[in-house]
Motif scaffolding. Sequence first.
Motif: not given
Length: 402
Positions: A1-14
């Motif tokens: 999967m090219t998008v992970t939960v960690k990517d979404i969590q990082k986006a949320r911080e951003n």
Amino acid sequence: MTVTVKDIQKARENIQGKVKYSPMEYSKTLSEITGAEVWIKFENFQFTAAFKERGALNKLLSLNDDEKHRGVIAMSAGNHAQGVAYHAALLGIPATIVMPEGTPFTKIEHTRRHGARVIIHGRNLVEASNFAHKTCDEEGLVFVHPYDDELIIAGQGTLGFEMLETVPELETLVIPVGGGGLISGIAIAAKHLKPEIEIIGVEPAMYPSMNAALRQLKDVKCEGQTIAEGIAVKEVGEITKEICREFVREVVEVGESELEQAVNLFCNVEKTIAEGAGAAGLAALLSYPEKFKGKKVGLILSGGNIDPRLLASVLTRSLVREKRIVRMRVIGDDRPGLLGVVSNIIGSSGGNIIEVAHNRLALDVPAKGAEFDIMVESRDAQHTQEIIEALTEAGYPPRANS
């Protein structure tokens, strides 16, 4: 999967503190109308009135200094354009937006107001996209895709966290689908928090592109004038398609009548503005009540940038559907005072005459006769019928034209 939960969590911080944590409210009336337990995530409360800010900001924050200096370009029918333009301006990044012909004027105006260079080109999103890529190469810009980009998907996925944090008991999320960026991000986040939750997508029947992609159907027509132009996409993303294949239970299609009804209900029940694409989730509940009956359903009012003239048309058409506005044709003798008599009957019955057209030259009317087309406003369908009966009893039986 090219998008992970960690990517979404990082986006949320951003994006935290730069994008609104939009309210999510239970709707008692819409729950009664649809038979489901309905919670609405009001993304039309964002500054640009749509969720697209989330992904756009996450992408823009990832650019290095050279990329920021060169500037960005995006292709969009409206909400992605505004999200990119607004946050690019705040970050000091030059932005160019290519929008297809037919894009609602309100979206073009708002995009320009945010300081972007707007180019109107192409009869549809495909032609606009091709031109945007060509301009991107010629001018050395950074392309910001509206949906088929990992950072865009991760930004949109922050909505999944917010929805289930607010209402953890949700059983089904019903998400509008265009290119698939929103539903992909939400699906990854929601399934991480609650693996048993159902993710259902909604497309306009004129543009069943994700359905076709997931079912590997060929030569499926995607064309026509839909009020859900924000999700009128002919080709979904390659990344989003694979995410949807794994996490999305099904994608349903809704007609224009249901989309109009959903826009009308948001306006008259929730007292808020939704564009056609933004109201697609509610349209699905209206179209498939048996599928959602008794379930705890989360909807996203994903965009509120509807053209004012279109909104006026949708609201008026709903009055016609409900027979609260009806055009009646009355044929009688061409004698003085006839229109006054008919008008008096309608007024005495509580009807409001909006418009009258008097026609003496129609060939299907006797030479000594007269024809009136009278547009009447009433309280409801029953009241309209009472007016028709009053006219009939007085000897002027009308024909209802609309």
